[in-house]
Write an enzyme that holds these catalytic residues in place. Sequence first.
Site, PDB file in Angstrom:
ATOM      1  N   SER A 170      34.764  15.327  15.028  1.00 25.19           N
ATOM      2  CA  SER A 170      34.332  14.251  14.141  1.00 25.19           C
ATOM      3  C   SER A 170      33.355  14.793  13.096  1.00 25.19           C
ATOM      4  O   SER A 170      33.661  15.740  12.384  1.00 25.19           O
ATOM      5  CB  SER A 170      33.716  13.115  14.977  1.00 25.19           C
ATOM      6  N   ASP A 202      44.264   8.277  17.142  1.00 28.93           N
ATOM      7  CA  ASP A 202      42.997   8.243  16.399  1.00 28.93           C
ATOM      8  C   ASP A 202      43.258   7.689  15.002  1.00 28.93           C
ATOM      9  O   ASP A 202      43.853   8.341  14.159  1.00 28.93           O
ATOM     10  CB  ASP A 202      42.417   9.659  16.314  1.00 28.93           C
ATOM     11  N   HIS A 251      39.826   7.854  18.682  1.00 28.62           N
ATOM     12  CA  HIS A 251      38.945   8.899  18.158  1.00 28.62           C
ATOM     13  C   HIS A 251      38.136   9.558  19.269  1.00 28.62           C
ATOM     14  O   HIS A 251      37.825  10.754  19.203  1.00 28.62           O
ATOM     15  CB  HIS A 251      38.007   8.295  17.114  1.00 28.62           C
TER      16      HIS A 251
END
Length: 380
Positions: free
Chosen positions: A155, A320, A353
Amino acid sequence: MTDTNCSVGIVAAQDAAFDIPLPLASGAALPGYQLRFETYGKLNADKSNAILICHALSGHHHVAGYYRADDKTPGWWDNMIGPGKPIDTRRFFVVGVNNLGGCHGSTGPSSVNPATGQPWGSAFPVMTVPDWVTSQARLADRLGIERWAAVIGGSLGGMQALHWSIAYPERVAHALVIASAPKLSAQNIAFNDVARQAILTDPDFCGGDFYQQGTIPRRGLRLARMLGHITYLSDDGMGEKFGRMLRSGEYRFGYDVEFEIESYLRYQGDKFSDYFDANTYLLMTKALDYFDPAAAHGGDLAAALKPAQAAFMVASFTSDWRFSPERSRETVKALIAAGKRVSYAEIESVHGHDAFLMTDQPYVDLMRAYLDRVAKEVNA
């Protein structure tokens, strides 16, 4: 008693103080500052086996292990780091650092501003990914690490890994960019702004100077976390875990918590507001918004990546939607266009995610295989 057999065991944080001001992308400068970090494993004689772990929005330096024998909660990536795990501490020296602006020991908004003797609060400068990478490079210098065997992040952490490869090409052998993107989409910026507005409009936020007022903007933090958490999960994952389950088994025809998913989100929001700093949340989301290495090259990401010398592993997860596989493929295409060595994996997962924090077997196998290659390169 915590079982630490497959863990790095009991760990302790360390602090590194820096007296030299840190120039920031905003034009401001941070005077003397502190970075809190942890290390696991042993640095080899030629200091070639070091790995840097870059954290995401709510992450920190405590990446693996436990603080006490009775500690119930290990570091946030303990499932990946330790003896015999993909990031094997019998082979690697692993460093985790809390980024500047954080709220877990590194200098941030809740730290004392030496110029005023009061918490920085709203006066703390906005941070960017390049600012963090510069500070991490200074920490590497302090530790005597000239070149990372790998820089790894998921991320927001993946953005840091990508920037490391651009800003310090000679200091990164491998960059692992997981569930990330070369810049935020308009939708992602919108999510971040709604979360920030929840905090900024909380009366207890006091313009960011709530420390002196003895208040905590819990309502804003709860809402920000609830919104963020929804985007970290997938529709299928939420349906599989919660569906339309009711807490009491029947409708109550009111506005209190009825569905299990409502209870879960409120629990996550309450827990988050107990330990996370509101100003830090604002800073982290702004750093996400501002990251765009291609902007300085007319939007040409391949040109931005041209200086990189590292080999890359890019990974995404099918469910995601916050940082979709399409965004990772965008990075991969640019790396190929720039003539870089890159491996790409799109991993089947229902975890959205948050999958980069999980242990889906194909993901674990991918990490283990790639890091084994890295270890062999440095004879670890």
